[in-house]
Scaffold this motif. Structure first.
Motif, PDB file in Angstrom:
ATOM      1  N   ILE A   1      -0.653 -11.489   3.160  1.00 46.48           N
ATOM      2  CA  ILE A   1      -1.400 -10.350   3.720  1.00 46.48           C
ATOM      3  C   ILE A   1      -0.620  -9.710   4.863  1.00 46.48           C
ATOM      4  CG2 ILE A   1      -3.486  -9.692   4.989  1.00 46.48           C
ATOM      5  CD1 ILE A   1      -4.979 -11.858   3.401  1.00 46.48           C
ATOM      6  N   VAL A   2      -0.067 -10.555   5.744  1.00 45.64           N
ATOM      7  CA  VAL A   2       0.741 -10.038   6.849  1.00 45.64           C
ATOM      8  C   VAL A   2       1.982  -9.321   6.310  1.00 45.64           C
ATOM      9  CG1 VAL A   2       2.198 -10.692   8.806  1.00 45.64           C
ATOM     10  CG2 VAL A   2      -0.067 -11.703   8.541  1.00 45.64           C
ATOM     11  N   GLY A   3       2.612  -9.887   5.264  1.00 42.15           N
ATOM     12  CA  GLY A   3       3.768  -9.241   4.654  1.00 42.15           C
ATOM     13  C   GLY A   3       3.422  -7.869   4.101  1.00 42.15           C
ATOM     14  N   PHE A   4       2.213  -7.742   3.523  1.00 43.56           N
ATOM     15  CA  PHE A   4       1.762  -6.454   2.979  1.00 43.56           C
ATOM     16  C   PHE A   4       1.635  -5.413   4.090  1.00 43.56           C
ATOM     17  CE2 PHE A   4      -1.649  -3.460   2.116  1.00 43.56           C
ATOM     18  CZ  PHE A   4      -1.287  -2.943   0.878  1.00 43.56           C
ATOM     19  N   PHE A   5       0.883  -5.760   5.138  1.00 43.28           N
ATOM     20  CA  PHE A   5       0.651  -4.796   6.212  1.00 43.28           C
ATOM     21  C   PHE A   5       1.915  -4.546   7.044  1.00 43.28           C
ATOM     22  CE2 PHE A   5      -3.808  -5.952   5.389  1.00 43.28           C
ATOM     23  CZ  PHE A   5      -4.360  -4.673   5.308  1.00 43.28           C
ATOM     24  N   ALA A   6       2.758  -5.584   7.186  1.00 40.44           N
ATOM     25  CA  ALA A   6       4.015  -5.405   7.916  1.00 40.44           C
ATOM     26  C   ALA A   6       4.919  -4.409   7.196  1.00 40.44           C
ATOM     27  CB  ALA A   6       4.727  -6.748   8.076  1.00 40.44           C
ATOM     28  N   GLN A   7       5.005  -4.517   5.864  1.00 43.31           N
ATOM     29  CA  GLN A   7       5.826  -3.589   5.099  1.00 43.31           C
ATOM     30  C   GLN A   7       5.192  -2.206   5.037  1.00 43.31           C
ATOM     31  OE1 GLN A   7       8.933  -3.932   3.904  1.00 43.31           O
ATOM     32  NE2 GLN A   7       8.744  -1.753   3.429  1.00 43.31           N
ATOM     33  N   LEU A   8       3.865  -2.156   5.023  1.00 45.44           N
ATOM     34  CA  LEU A   8       3.169  -0.869   5.020  1.00 45.44           C
ATOM     35  C   LEU A   8       3.502  -0.104   6.300  1.00 45.44           C
ATOM     36  CD1 LEU A   8       1.118   0.674   3.195  1.00 45.44           C
ATOM     37  CD2 LEU A   8      -0.675  -0.183   4.714  1.00 45.44           C
ATOM     38  N   ILE A   9       3.481  -0.815   7.427  1.00 45.57           N
ATOM     39  CA  ILE A   9       3.834  -0.201   8.709  1.00 45.57           C
ATOM     40  C   ILE A   9       5.315   0.140   8.750  1.00 45.57           C
ATOM     41  CG2 ILE A   9       4.002  -0.603  11.204  1.00 45.57           C
ATOM     42  CD1 ILE A   9       1.568  -2.469  10.914  1.00 45.57           C
ATOM     43  N   ASP A  10       6.148  -0.795   8.314  1.00 49.47           N
ATOM     44  CA  ASP A  10       7.598  -0.599   8.348  1.00 49.47           C
ATOM     45  C   ASP A  10       8.017   0.577   7.474  1.00 49.47           C
ATOM     46  OD1 ASP A  10      10.276  -2.360   9.099  1.00 49.47           O
ATOM     47  OD2 ASP A  10      10.505  -1.220   7.239  1.00 49.47           O
ATOM     48  N   GLY A  11       7.486   0.636   6.265  1.00 52.16           N
ATOM     49  CA  GLY A  11       7.858   1.710   5.356  1.00 52.16           C
ATOM     50  C   GLY A  11       7.343   3.063   5.783  1.00 52.16           C
ATOM     51  N   ALA A  12       6.210   3.080   6.511  1.00 55.64           N
ATOM     52  CA  ALA A  12       5.627   4.349   6.947  1.00 55.64           C
ATOM     53  C   ALA A  12       6.148   4.802   8.305  1.00 55.64           C
ATOM     54  CB  ALA A  12       4.105   4.233   7.006  1.00 55.64           C
ATOM     55  N   LEU A  13       6.521   3.838   9.179  1.00 57.17           N
ATOM     56  CA  LEU A  13       6.961   4.179  10.522  1.00 57.17           C
ATOM     57  C   LEU A  13       8.426   3.830  10.788  1.00 57.17           C
ATOM     58  CD1 LEU A  13       3.870   3.058  12.652  1.00 57.17           C
ATOM     59  CD2 LEU A  13       4.344   5.278  11.625  1.00 57.17           C
ATOM     60  N   GLY A  14       9.082   3.165   9.842  1.00 56.76           N
ATOM     61  CA  GLY A  14      10.498   2.852  10.003  1.00 56.76           C
ATOM     62  C   GLY A  14      10.780   1.643  10.862  1.00 56.76           C
ATOM     63  N   MET A  15       9.800   0.798  11.096  1.00 57.90           N
ATOM     64  CA  MET A  15      10.005  -0.370  11.954  1.00 57.90           C
ATOM     65  C   MET A  15       8.853  -1.353  11.814  1.00 57.90           C
ATOM     66  SD  MET A  15       8.994   1.371  15.597  1.00 57.90           S
ATOM     67  CE  MET A  15       9.793   2.900  15.136  1.00 57.90           C
ATOM     68  N   ALA A  16       9.086  -2.579  12.273  1.00 52.69           N
ATOM     69  CA  ALA A  16       8.046  -3.581  12.545  1.00 52.69           C
ATOM     70  C   ALA A  16       7.880  -4.663  11.493  1.00 52.69           C
ATOM     71  CB  ALA A  16       6.685  -2.935  12.804  1.00 52.69           C
TER      72      ALA A  16
ATOM     73  N   ILE B   1       5.929 -11.050  -1.866  1.00 48.25           N
ATOM     74  CA  ILE B   1       4.844 -10.528  -2.707  1.00 48.25           C
ATOM     75  C   ILE B   1       4.062  -9.441  -1.971  1.00 48.25           C
ATOM     76  CG2 ILE B   1       2.637 -11.106  -3.792  1.00 48.25           C
ATOM     77  CD1 ILE B   1       3.845 -13.880  -4.414  1.00 48.25           C
ATOM     78  N   GLY B   2       3.661  -9.741  -0.729  1.00 46.89           N
ATOM     79  CA  GLY B   2       2.921  -8.749   0.056  1.00 46.89           C
ATOM     80  C   GLY B   2       3.744  -7.512   0.342  1.00 46.89           C
ATOM     81  N   GLY B   3       5.029  -7.708   0.708  1.00 46.54           N
ATOM     82  CA  GLY B   3       5.887  -6.579   1.062  1.00 46.54           C
ATOM     83  C   GLY B   3       6.234  -5.680  -0.104  1.00 46.54           C
ATOM     84  N   VAL B   4       6.506  -6.262  -1.253  1.00 44.97           N
ATOM     85  CA  VAL B   4       6.885  -5.481  -2.433  1.00 44.97           C
ATOM     86  C   VAL B   4       5.728  -4.596  -2.898  1.00 44.97           C
ATOM     87  CG1 VAL B   4       7.415  -5.681  -4.895  1.00 44.97           C
ATOM     88  CG2 VAL B   4       8.710  -7.019  -3.235  1.00 44.97           C
ATOM     89  N   ILE B   5       4.499  -5.107  -2.808  1.00 44.57           N
ATOM     90  CA  ILE B   5       3.332  -4.313  -3.194  1.00 44.57           C
ATOM     91  C   ILE B   5       3.166  -3.110  -2.261  1.00 44.57           C
ATOM     92  CG2 ILE B   5       0.799  -4.318  -3.362  1.00 44.57           C
ATOM     93  CD1 ILE B   5       0.985  -7.268  -4.186  1.00 44.57           C
ATOM     94  N   ALA B   6       3.436  -3.319  -0.967  1.00 46.60           N
ATOM     95  CA  ALA B   6       3.206  -2.265   0.025  1.00 46.60           C
ATOM     96  C   ALA B   6       4.308  -1.212   0.070  1.00 46.60           C
ATOM     97  CB  ALA B   6       3.062  -2.899   1.410  1.00 46.60           C
ATOM     98  N   ALA B   7       5.539  -1.561  -0.320  1.00 52.34           N
ATOM     99  CA  ALA B   7       6.698  -0.677  -0.141  1.00 52.34           C
ATOM    100  C   ALA B   7       6.523   0.716  -0.758  1.00 52.34           C
ATOM    101  CB  ALA B   7       7.960  -1.353  -0.680  1.00 52.34           C
ATOM    102  N   PRO B   8       6.176   0.860  -2.045  1.00 57.94           N
ATOM    103  CA  PRO B   8       6.031   2.208  -2.610  1.00 57.94           C
ATOM    104  C   PRO B   8       4.872   2.991  -2.015  1.00 57.94           C
ATOM    105  CG  PRO B   8       5.415   0.515  -4.213  1.00 57.94           C
ATOM    106  CD  PRO B   8       6.005  -0.186  -3.058  1.00 57.94           C
ATOM    107  N   ILE B   9       3.818   2.293  -1.595  1.00 62.61           N
ATOM    108  CA  ILE B   9       2.681   2.974  -0.955  1.00 62.61           C
ATOM    109  C   ILE B   9       3.126   3.598   0.361  1.00 62.61           C
ATOM    110  CG2 ILE B   9       0.366   2.662   0.011  1.00 62.61           C
ATOM    111  CD1 ILE B   9       0.022   0.245  -1.840  1.00 62.61           C
ATOM    112  N   ALA B  10       3.893   2.836   1.141  1.00 65.81           N
ATOM    113  CA  ALA B  10       4.382   3.318   2.434  1.00 65.81           C
ATOM    114  C   ALA B  10       5.312   4.514   2.263  1.00 65.81           C
ATOM    115  CB  ALA B  10       5.105   2.189   3.171  1.00 65.81           C
TER     116      ALA B  10
END
Length: 291
Positions: free
Chosen positions: A9-24, A211-220
């Motif tokens: 879950i943290v990996g998902f939201f971390a990548q969502l933030i990273d992909g949308a804001l370029g960091m974190a 797993i969490g990060g890969v799901i979030a990457a295209p959304i971000a």
């Protein structure tokens, strides 16, 4: 299993933030591992290994949505990859906790500048400031080194520095930084494998973050494309400030109760800035349509 679910879950939201804001991604995920008592070098190594997959998917997504400046990405990633490898090699002997406050103060200043520029001076039609290799090469080298040493730093250093340039387009900056990070995190992981050894990696943790990060990457990557540049700039600026605030407050010995007050004031100010930016630019858009 509960811990792995939290990591995913943290990996998902971390990548969502990273992909949308370029960091974190690195900062968020590494902080979680450290909270579970994982050694800094092992935490950084595990997160960088998971980032090989997440940055690859994120880079492809940003490229497909047109968020990448290819020339800038290549110029950043070469010195970044070299210095990331060096940073991984020396992590165990470097006093990273002593360096971190100075980096956080610098990033907070950059965050204030980015927020104020996009809140008060944002003009999408202004002449762009050319970003030369003489600027990008040392920037990439510094960011790559601190990314390995601190478990995160490629985005927090590169994104505000590039956004501070005149005519910078947030979606392009974020997409370029995220895409170039693939080479940096690969080099860093290679350094950790050589100097720490394979046995230091917990592959179950890595898989959960992946797993969490890969799901979030295209959304971000899609969110970066549709969010207005002026609004994204204000969001990024405020996020930079809040991300580094705790380290700065700890440096000056701020107590827990005072921290809450400071965080509350700055968080409210950030929300007000986002609303003001939206209102101001909505009025400007209406005036342009009328004229």
């Amino acid at each position: 299993m509960r811990k792995l679910l939290i990591f995913a879950i943290v990996g998902f939201f971390a990548q969502l933030i990273d992909g949308a804001l370029g960091m974190a991604y690195g900062l968020t995920s590494t902080s979680l591992l450290l909270a579970f008592g994982v050694a800094p070098a092992v935490a950084s190594a595990s997160i960088h290994m998971s980032e090989i997959a997440t940055t690859a998917v994120s880079g492809i997504s940003h490229y497909k949505f047109g968020n990448v400046d290819k020339k800038m990405a290549i110029t950043l990633m070469i010195p970044g990859a070299i210095s990331a490898f060096i940073g991984a090699a020396f992590l165990s002997s470097l006093p990273g906790h002593l360096i971190k406050p100075y980096i956080s103060i610098f990033l907070m200043i950059m965050g204030i500048y980015v927020l104020s520029r996009f809140l008060f001076k944002w003009n999408p039609k202004q002449e762009k400031q050319k970003t030369s290799a003489w600027y990008l090469i040392p920037l990439g080298a510094i960011a790559g080194f601190f990314d390995s040493v601190g478990g995160g730093g490629w985005g927090p250093i590169n994104t505000p520095a590039l956004l501070s340039r005149k005519g910078a387009v947030p979606s392009k900056v974020i997409g370029t930084v995220d895409t170039s990070e693939f080479a940096v995190t690969t080099a860093s992981t290679l350094g950790f494998i050589i100097f720490l050894g394979w046995e230091q990696f917990n592959y179950v943790w890595v898989a959960a973050f992946v797993i969490g990060g890969v799901i979030a990457a295209p959304i971000a990557a899609y969110l970066v494309r549709i969010i207005p540049s002026y609004l994204l700039g204000v969001v990024v600026g405020g996020f930079i400030i809040l991300t580094n605030l705790n380290t700065v407050l700890d440096t000056f010995g701020t107590t827990g109760s005072l921290k809450i007050v400071v965080y509350s004031i700055l968080f409210i100010a950030w929300i007000v800035a986002i609303v003001r930016s939206f209102q101001r630019n909505s009025r400007l858009d209406k005036l342009h349509k009328v004229s």
